[in-house]
Write a protein that holds these residues in place. Sequence first.
Motif, PDB file in Angstrom:
ATOM      1  N   ARG A 206       0.731  -1.202  -0.064  1.00 30.42           N
ATOM      2  CA  ARG A 206       0.095   0.047  -0.086  1.00 30.42           C
ATOM      3  C   ARG A 206       0.746   1.075   0.008  1.00 30.42           C
ATOM      4  NH1 ARG A 206      -3.414  -1.634   5.247  1.00 30.42           N
ATOM      5  NH2 ARG A 206      -1.808  -3.019   5.395  1.00 30.42           N
ATOM      6  N   ASP A 207       0.322   2.348  -0.584  1.00 25.57           N
ATOM      7  CA  ASP A 207       0.741   3.544  -0.304  1.00 25.57           C
ATOM      8  C   ASP A 207       0.283   4.508   0.697  1.00 25.57           C
ATOM      9  OD1 ASP A 207      -1.642   4.753  -0.987  1.00 25.57           O
ATOM     10  OD2 ASP A 207      -1.082   4.980  -3.290  1.00 25.57           O
TER      11      ASP A 207
ATOM     12  N   LYS B 174       0.277   0.323  -4.716  1.00 27.17           N
ATOM     13  CA  LYS B 174       1.294   1.216  -5.332  1.00 27.17           C
ATOM     14  C   LYS B 174       1.085   1.001  -6.748  1.00 27.17           C
ATOM     15  CE  LYS B 174       4.481   1.466  -1.495  1.00 27.17           C
ATOM     16  NZ  LYS B 174       5.817   1.271  -1.105  1.00 27.17           N
TER      17      LYS B 174
ATOM     18  N   SER C 211       6.788  -2.552  -4.470  1.00 26.88           N
ATOM     19  CA  SER C 211       7.991  -1.955  -4.192  1.00 26.88           C
ATOM     20  C   SER C 211       9.091  -3.050  -4.148  1.00 26.88           C
ATOM     21  CB  SER C 211       8.162  -1.087  -3.122  1.00 26.88           C
ATOM     22  OG  SER C 211       8.065  -1.848  -1.851  1.00 26.88           O
TER      23      SER C 211
ATOM     24  N   HIS D 192      11.639  -3.182  -8.839  1.00 26.80           N
ATOM     25  CA  HIS D 192      10.049  -3.121  -8.160  1.00 26.80           C
ATOM     26  C   HIS D 192       9.446  -3.734  -9.331  1.00 26.80           C
ATOM     27  CE1 HIS D 192      10.155   1.021  -5.751  1.00 26.80           C
ATOM     28  NE2 HIS D 192      11.196   0.458  -5.746  1.00 26.80           N
TER      29      HIS D 192
END
Length: 395
Positions: free
Chosen positions: A18-19, A25, A38, A216
């Motif tokens: 999650r961002d 993301k 990421s 990523h």
Amino acid sequence: MLIAIHLLQNHAPSNLNRDDNNEPKDAIFGGVRRARISSQALKRSIRWSEHFRQPFEDRGLSHLLAMRTQLLPELVRERLADVELADAEKQAIIEAAERLGKGERAAGGANADETGAKDEKKGKRGRGKTTDSGGEEKVKTAQLMFLTTTDVDRLVERLSAIVRDKGAEALNNLKGDKLVAEIGEFEPHSVDIAMFGRMTTSSPFKDVEAAVQVAHAISTHAVEMEFDFYTAVDDISGEAGAGFIGDTAFNSATYYKYFSIDWEGLVKNLQGEAGIAATAVQALLKAAMFAIPSGKQNSFAAHNPPDLALVEVRTDKVPLSYANAFVKPVRTTPNLSLIEASARALQEYVAAINGMYGLQAQRAFLSSVPFELEGATRCNNLGELVNWLPLAAKE
């Protein structure tokens, strides 16, 4: 020699990484929005996976596995419990451990000594404060540090020696670079530090250049965010309607993952122990297959292993990501799923880019979808792929 791992992995609806808005993301690649996981999330899930740790734990080599923490002072405190020193001397050692890792120069130009003085005026981090549960907050360093148990043991031994030789007051007066110089520098001996590197400023823990690079993960196709609106019902109130409402962002994507391992760099970081390095690469390959970031997995359970794994061994140190196989987003067709279309794009790009530059590699792959590469070894299961790897690496 470089060892590369390329994976195509399709995840069912999920929110694995999650961002700051609690949404999956993403990234713009090839002009369109892609799902993204990421490299930090991938590396942590690998480091703490059973497939990465067990080969070392089973052989009694747990000391080769590191931990990332700010709780160095507390680890030092635990080790001092059985050391014959006065309480004031132990406290001086714990506070010295707390002063490590502040950085050479703080924002605004203050040096480590000056920063330490400011911290003393503000009060030590955690000391004397209480947690929500009423316990005393633990003392932490300013930085997260990537440490082995051996690092901590050696630090306690060295600080204890300083206290015995020069006294607690002398240790209390050592700050910043002077403290680090007095302690000396420690060379790590750890598989995950050797692989993923370490950088800690103003500490005796020597920096290590990572031997493994992790990209990523990005989706091979364009992706749109979706939202799950949900309600929770009170089981015993007898009231109609929801007791709670909320929403969760998610997406579903086929990801391309890429890992590049510098074999000589890894062996060097492990002080020449090629056998440990080979075990580490095998463990990394297995963990890359099964380790999945844990974000929202209790709600989505997107436990989907890769459908295609391609491993390459190159004598020429030319790292080569195949992300550009998907710079034009793949699409489903009536006859091709996203995974199949991604495998086809990868197959065509690998042949094209290596042929264009005359690059050579030994290859082996494992695939549940149609995939062919000239000269590559097709493996029927993960065991065959893992066993192929060390044989190729020794040639």
